[in-house]
Design a protein around this motif. Structure first.
Motif, mmCIF file in Angstrom:
data_model
loop_
_atom_site.group_PDB
_atom_site.id
_atom_site.type_symbol
_atom_site.label_atom_id
_atom_site.label_comp_id
_atom_site.label_asym_id
_atom_site.label_seq_id
_atom_site.Cartn_x
_atom_site.Cartn_y
_atom_site.Cartn_z
ATOM 1 N N GLY A 123 1.122 4.044 -2.966
ATOM 2 C CA GLY A 123 0.916 5.464 -2.689
ATOM 3 C C GLY A 123 2.118 6.303 -3.089
ATOM 4 O O GLY A 123 1.969 7.404 -3.628
ATOM 5 N N LEU A 126 -2.922 7.451 0.593
ATOM 6 C CA LEU A 126 -2.677 6.021 0.433
ATOM 7 C C LEU A 126 -1.455 5.594 1.249
ATOM 8 O O LEU A 126 -1.451 4.533 1.878
ATOM 9 C CB LEU A 126 -2.499 5.675 -1.044
ATOM 10 C CG LEU A 126 -2.586 4.212 -1.432
ATOM 11 C CD1 LEU A 126 -3.915 3.620 -1.001
ATOM 12 C CD2 LEU A 126 -2.402 4.048 -2.925
ATOM 13 N N TRP A 136 -10.329 8.161 3.780
ATOM 14 C CA TRP A 136 -10.904 7.140 2.899
ATOM 15 C C TRP A 136 -11.390 7.746 1.584
ATOM 16 O O TRP A 136 -11.226 7.143 0.517
ATOM 17 C CB TRP A 136 -12.061 6.412 3.585
ATOM 18 C CG TRP A 136 -11.587 5.331 4.499
ATOM 19 C CD1 TRP A 136 -11.622 5.345 5.854
ATOM 20 C CD2 TRP A 136 -10.981 4.093 4.126
ATOM 21 N NE1 TRP A 136 -11.083 4.184 6.339
ATOM 22 C CE2 TRP A 136 -10.686 3.397 5.305
ATOM 23 C CE3 TRP A 136 -10.663 3.511 2.909
ATOM 24 C CZ2 TRP A 136 -10.082 2.142 5.309
ATOM 25 C CZ3 TRP A 136 -10.061 2.259 2.907
ATOM 26 C CH2 TRP A 136 -9.784 1.603 4.086
ATOM 27 N N ILE A 192 0.835 -1.204 0.000
ATOM 28 C CA ILE A 192 0.000 0.000 0.000
ATOM 29 C C ILE A 192 0.868 1.252 0.000
ATOM 30 O O ILE A 192 0.626 2.199 -0.764
ATOM 31 C CB ILE A 192 -0.968 -0.004 1.197
ATOM 32 C CG1 ILE A 192 -1.993 -1.134 1.056
ATOM 33 C CG2 ILE A 192 -1.684 1.332 1.335
ATOM 34 C CD1 ILE A 192 -2.837 -1.362 2.288
ATOM 35 N N VAL A 239 -8.371 8.340 -0.505
ATOM 36 C CA VAL A 239 -7.830 7.073 -1.007
ATOM 37 C C VAL A 239 -8.665 6.572 -2.179
ATOM 38 O O VAL A 239 -8.131 6.118 -3.197
ATOM 39 C CB VAL A 239 -7.766 6.020 0.128
ATOM 40 C CG1 VAL A 239 -7.557 4.631 -0.425
ATOM 41 C CG2 VAL A 239 -6.678 6.373 1.121
#
Length: 110
Positions: free
Chosen positions: A21, A64, A53, A17, A56
């Motif tokens: 990002g 992220l 969120w 993740i 993201v």
């Protein structure tokens, strides 16, 4: 075995993740010059869950990365929670209480 796998996959997931990002952030902002003469605090999307969120889901890089770091922090907490469940299943109530206290202390400090 389960707890070892949880830790291994939690760290792996968080690193994927964070890397995703970072790639997104560098793709969008890698050529921008930093503005060192101007201070900007963290935006609310980096400090609060709902805006994080939403950012993201929009595909923004910095939120992220923040999510990946949150998964990394949550991994050992999930390990403690799994330990409590495991001790309960083994009916080892002393270790259940000790591990539960450790979990409460960690959650209290958040």
């Amino acid at each position: 075995m389960v707890i070892g796998q949880l830790l291994r996959y939690g760290v792996l997931l968080s690193s994927v993740i964070v890397a995703a990002g970072g790639i997104i952030y560098l793709y969008r902002h890698g050529t921008q010059a930093p503005l060192y003469h101007q201070f900007k605090g963290e935006p609310s999307k980096m400090k609060e869950i709902k805006p994080l969120w939403q950012a993201v889901l929009r595909g923004e890089g910095r939120p992220l990365i923040q999510l990946g770091l949150m998964v990394l922090v949550a991994t050992p907490i999930a390990r403690i929670l799994f330990s409590v469940v495991g001790y309960l299943l083994e009916k080892d109530y002393l270790y259940t209480v000790i591990t539960g206290v450790v979990l409460l202390v960690i959650l209290w400090n958040f």
